[in-house]
Scaffold this active site. Structure first.
Site, mmCIF file in Angstrom:
data_model
loop_
_atom_site.group_PDB
_atom_site.id
_atom_site.type_symbol
_atom_site.label_atom_id
_atom_site.label_comp_id
_atom_site.label_asym_id
_atom_site.label_seq_id
_atom_site.Cartn_x
_atom_site.Cartn_y
_atom_site.Cartn_z
ATOM 1 N N VAL A 14 89.132 20.096 -15.027
ATOM 2 C CA VAL A 14 88.026 19.327 -14.393
ATOM 3 C C VAL A 14 88.531 18.286 -13.252
ATOM 4 O O VAL A 14 88.125 18.195 -12.239
ATOM 5 C CB VAL A 14 87.356 18.695 -15.147
ATOM 6 N N CYS A 74 78.602 21.243 -19.900
ATOM 7 C CA CYS A 74 78.429 22.199 -18.948
ATOM 8 C C CYS A 74 77.324 23.404 -19.106
ATOM 9 O O CYS A 74 76.457 23.702 -18.255
ATOM 10 C CB CYS A 74 79.797 22.923 -18.489
ATOM 11 N N GLN A 77 79.852 31.670 -22.557
ATOM 12 C CA GLN A 77 80.624 30.914 -21.818
ATOM 13 C C GLN A 77 82.069 31.054 -21.314
ATOM 14 O O GLN A 77 83.061 31.697 -22.153
ATOM 15 C CB GLN A 77 80.679 29.436 -22.340
ATOM 16 N N SER A 127 87.328 29.109 -18.868
ATOM 17 C CA SER A 127 87.909 27.661 -17.959
ATOM 18 C C SER A 127 87.051 26.713 -18.851
ATOM 19 O O SER A 127 87.598 25.511 -18.548
ATOM 20 C CB SER A 127 87.450 27.861 -16.788
ATOM 21 N N HIS A 133 79.069 30.075 -16.889
ATOM 22 C CA HIS A 133 78.482 30.354 -17.851
ATOM 23 C C HIS A 133 77.147 31.122 -17.570
ATOM 24 O O HIS A 133 76.621 30.771 -16.622
ATOM 25 C CB HIS A 133 78.075 29.090 -18.590
#
Length: 335
Positions: A12, A141, A167, A170, A233
């Site tokens: 991130v 997320c 999901q 990453s 996702h």
């Protein structure tokens, strides 16, 4: 404005850097990470080709970072973020991707197209804590992707939501999951993720009343899985409305949902794009990763629908969402 990125060497954190390179309002001045990376040039630790200007920045440790910037983006692990963020936010506006401070009553979980009115908590937070700065968080997320579609169709009255997520790997970070675990597999559990989706969605879609957020009162149940997809996702959503509507009305609400285009924010894109068959590999980069895609909308009973939504977990679901939060806050004169 001069900015710092905390946790700059993680997935991130690196996404923050990539999205902020050349930003017209924000200039990266400090990159902060663990003692392992202290003193290294950023170009030595990243997984992509970075500009010479950014690549030459030397990484600072949290211990030596003095916080003397205009604003901070935090991609710190939740295990250490809570107290570090509070210490820095006493003096500097801080936009956090970590979950540590999301559930404080005076801290907004912000998705600008959904609940921009919650920004008014900033003044309450400053007054209550006697801070010059503040903390604004973005959601988990999966929550960030889900609530855009829920907001678009909330006018029909949401009674019940069930969501099953698929999901990307990453989302677990560089060291979060091994190839041996996820290859040729679906992992049907992600720790704490289901609670986050259920409770963050209600807070984000809740009403700000008397300087306090009253969570939305619909029922929601989430089931989260990890699948062997790199980025993006995907979520299967089953929803029941308070009133009976037709498919075309729901689709129109999704297609017509307005974002922040009129504010000319550098990171803003069309929030929802409709495609009949959403797929992460095909659609995760729509709107530079800031658009979520919705499709497979079907009416399955009176007041009941199902659909698929998908979005880029590192951009809309993390760094990009946090940058958009900062842009909106700046435009509103709160920085």
């Amino acid at each position: 404005m001069e900015v710092a990125i905390l946790g700059a060497t993680g997935l991130v954190g690196q996404t923050f850097v990539r999205l902020l390179e050349g930003h017209p309002w924000f200039e990266i001045k400090h990159l902060v990470a663990s003692q392992r990376s202290k003193g290294k040039r950023f170009s030595e630790v990243v997984t992509w080709e970075v500009s010479d200007e950014i690549g030459e920045i030397k990484i600072e440790s949290l211990e030596e970072f003095d916080g003397k910037v205009d604003l901070i983006f935090s991609a710190l692990p939740s295990s250490i973020a809570k107290e570090v963020e509070k210490k820095l936010a006493k003096r500097v506006p801080l936009f956090s991707n970590a979950s540590s401070n999301r559930y404080e009553e005076d801290v907004p979980i912000l998705v600008p197209e959904v609940n921009r009115e919650h920004l008014s908590l900033i003044e309450l937070q400053r007054e209550k804590r006697n801070w010059e700065g503040f903390i604004v968080t973005n959601p988990n997320c999966s929550t960030a992707i889900l609530v855009l579609s829920l907001k678009a169709i909330s006018k029909f009255g949401i009674k019940n939501v069930n969501v099953a997520t698929m999901q990307a790997i990453s989302g677990a970070g560089f060291r979060g999951i091994s190839a041996m675990q996820v290859f040729d597999n679906v992992i049907p559990y992600i720790e704490k993720e289901e609670w986050k989706i259920e409770n963050e969605s209600r807070k984000i879609l809740g009403k700000l009343e008397e300087s306090k957020i009253t969570p939305a009162n619909f029922e929601i149940a989430a089931l989260t899985t990890r699948v062997p997809v790199l980025h993006g996702h995907t979520e299967a959503v089953f929803i029941e409305f308070e009133e009976d509507v037709e498919r075309e009305e729901v689709k129109k609400a999704l297609v017509d949902f307005e974002g922040l285009e009129k504010l000319n924010l550098p990171t803003a894109e069309r929030p929802i794009v409709y495609r009949e068959i959403p797929q992460p590999r095909l659609h995760r980069d729509l709107g530079r990763g800031m658009s979520v895609v919705v499709g497979r909308l079907e009416k399955v009973g009176e007041r009941k629908f199902k659909y698929i939504t998908s979005g880029h977990n590192l951009v809309r679901g993390a760094a990009g969402g946090s940058i958009l939060n900062a842009e909106l806050t700046y435009t509103c004169g709160l920085i």
